[in-house]
Write a protein that holds these residues in place. Structure first.
Motif, mmCIF file in Angstrom:
data_model
loop_
_atom_site.group_PDB
_atom_site.id
_atom_site.type_symbol
_atom_site.label_atom_id
_atom_site.label_comp_id
_atom_site.label_asym_id
_atom_site.label_seq_id
_atom_site.Cartn_x
_atom_site.Cartn_y
_atom_site.Cartn_z
ATOM 1 N N ASP A 41 0.856 -1.186 0.000
ATOM 2 C CA ASP A 41 0.000 0.000 0.000
ATOM 3 C C ASP A 41 0.895 1.240 0.000
ATOM 4 O OD1 ASP A 41 -1.699 2.118 0.559
ATOM 5 O OD2 ASP A 41 -2.781 1.084 2.157
ATOM 6 N N ALA A 42 0.815 2.053 -1.060
ATOM 7 C CA ALA A 42 1.700 3.212 -1.190
ATOM 8 C C ALA A 42 1.454 4.276 -0.127
ATOM 9 C CB ALA A 42 1.558 3.834 -2.580
ATOM 10 N N LEU A 43 0.280 4.257 0.520
ATOM 11 C CA LEU A 43 -0.013 5.250 1.552
ATOM 12 C C LEU A 43 0.286 4.736 2.953
ATOM 13 C CD1 LEU A 43 -3.244 7.065 0.318
ATOM 14 C CD2 LEU A 43 -0.858 7.343 -0.372
ATOM 15 N N SER A 47 4.657 -0.146 4.918
ATOM 16 C CA SER A 47 4.877 -0.889 3.668
ATOM 17 C C SER A 47 6.012 -0.278 2.855
ATOM 18 C CB SER A 47 3.613 -0.891 2.801
ATOM 19 O OG SER A 47 2.578 -1.581 3.431
ATOM 20 N N VAL A 48 5.981 1.040 2.719
ATOM 21 C CA VAL A 48 7.011 1.734 1.943
ATOM 22 C C VAL A 48 8.384 1.481 2.549
ATOM 23 C CG1 VAL A 48 7.834 3.981 1.134
ATOM 24 C CG2 VAL A 48 5.371 3.492 1.134
ATOM 25 N N LYS A 105 -0.498 14.388 -1.831
ATOM 26 C CA LYS A 105 -1.203 13.263 -1.224
ATOM 27 C C LYS A 105 -0.293 12.078 -0.911
ATOM 28 C CE LYS A 105 -6.093 13.424 -2.358
ATOM 29 N NZ LYS A 105 -7.202 12.624 -2.883
ATOM 30 N N LEU A 106 0.890 12.036 -1.533
ATOM 31 C CA LEU A 106 1.789 10.911 -1.289
ATOM 32 C C LEU A 106 2.466 11.048 0.071
ATOM 33 C CD1 LEU A 106 3.353 10.501 -4.834
ATOM 34 C CD2 LEU A 106 1.955 8.832 -3.648
ATOM 35 N N PRO A 107 2.834 9.914 0.703
ATOM 36 C CA PRO A 107 3.408 9.965 2.050
ATOM 37 C C PRO A 107 4.823 10.518 2.069
ATOM 38 C CG PRO A 107 3.396 7.715 1.244
ATOM 39 C CD PRO A 107 2.661 8.542 0.236
#
Length: 198
Positions: A41-43, A47-48, A105-107
């Motif tokens: 999950d990119a958000l 995970s990142v 919007k990206l973390p």
């Protein structure tokens, strides 16, 4: 490591199971239209971080890529001008990574970078997964020593046992890479030739 086997496309229950696991921070090996990839999950910052550590990626110095379900989702998380919009519209779904300016919007891992790689693959499962999540899927290609460990799902699973939380097993993979198109300058520029042909 558990394996979720899909065929032409996942069932609704499989898709929900995969998306729910990724929302919790799990990472997985998934099929794409090029090689199998490590995804999450990119958000989800967890995970990142897990993917960056596994791939030994410094997010401050490397371009991170995300899979979007469609161009509307891509436009939420990146800045797409008219030229890039036409290029993406005419060439997706397809084996391309478009480098675009990041949106807010990206973390945090992405905010330290000015660009993000956007993919809308010619692979129904990966697009369905992004749609089920409601946001992009961070992805990075698997690493392998020989072609068998790139294309054979069983061997890929063996290679990543203990490194990822689960594997989504589809058809045989490939050693293809996406074509990377830099859309951050005045004119689009191909910086890596891959499977996609503009």
């Amino acid at each position: 490591m558990r394996t979720i086997k899909i065929w032409n496309k996942p069932s609704e229950s499989q898709l929900k199971e995969i998306a729910d696991a990724m929302r919790r921070g799990d990472i997985a090996i998934i099929p794409t239209d090029t090689s199998y990839g490590i995804a999450g999950d990119a958000l989800n910052v967890k995970s990142v971080d897990k993917i960056c550590k596994l791939k030994r990626i410094n997010p401050d110095k490397s371009n991170l890529s995300v899979i979007c379900s469609d161009i509307a989702m891509a436009a939420e998380y990146s800045r797409i001008d008219d030229t890039a919009f036409r290029l993406i519209k005419d060439n997706t779904p397809g084996a391309f990574t478009f480098l675009l300016r990041t949106a807010s919007k990206l973390p945090k891992a992405f905010k330290n970078r000015k660009t993000v790689g956007i993919r809308i693959p010619d692979n129904e499962f990966s697009r369905m997964l992004a749609e089920e999540l409601g946001n992009p899927v961070i992805t990075s290609s698997i690493e392998y020593d020989d072609e068998d460990h790139a294309v054979n799902p069983g061997l890929i699973a063996e290679s990543y046992e203990g490194s990822v939380d689960f594997m989504v097993e589809g058809e045989e993979g490939s050693t293809d890479f996406s074509t990377i198109v830099d859309c951050t300058g005045s004119e689009p520029l191909i910086i890596r030739e891959g499977k996609g042909e503009l």
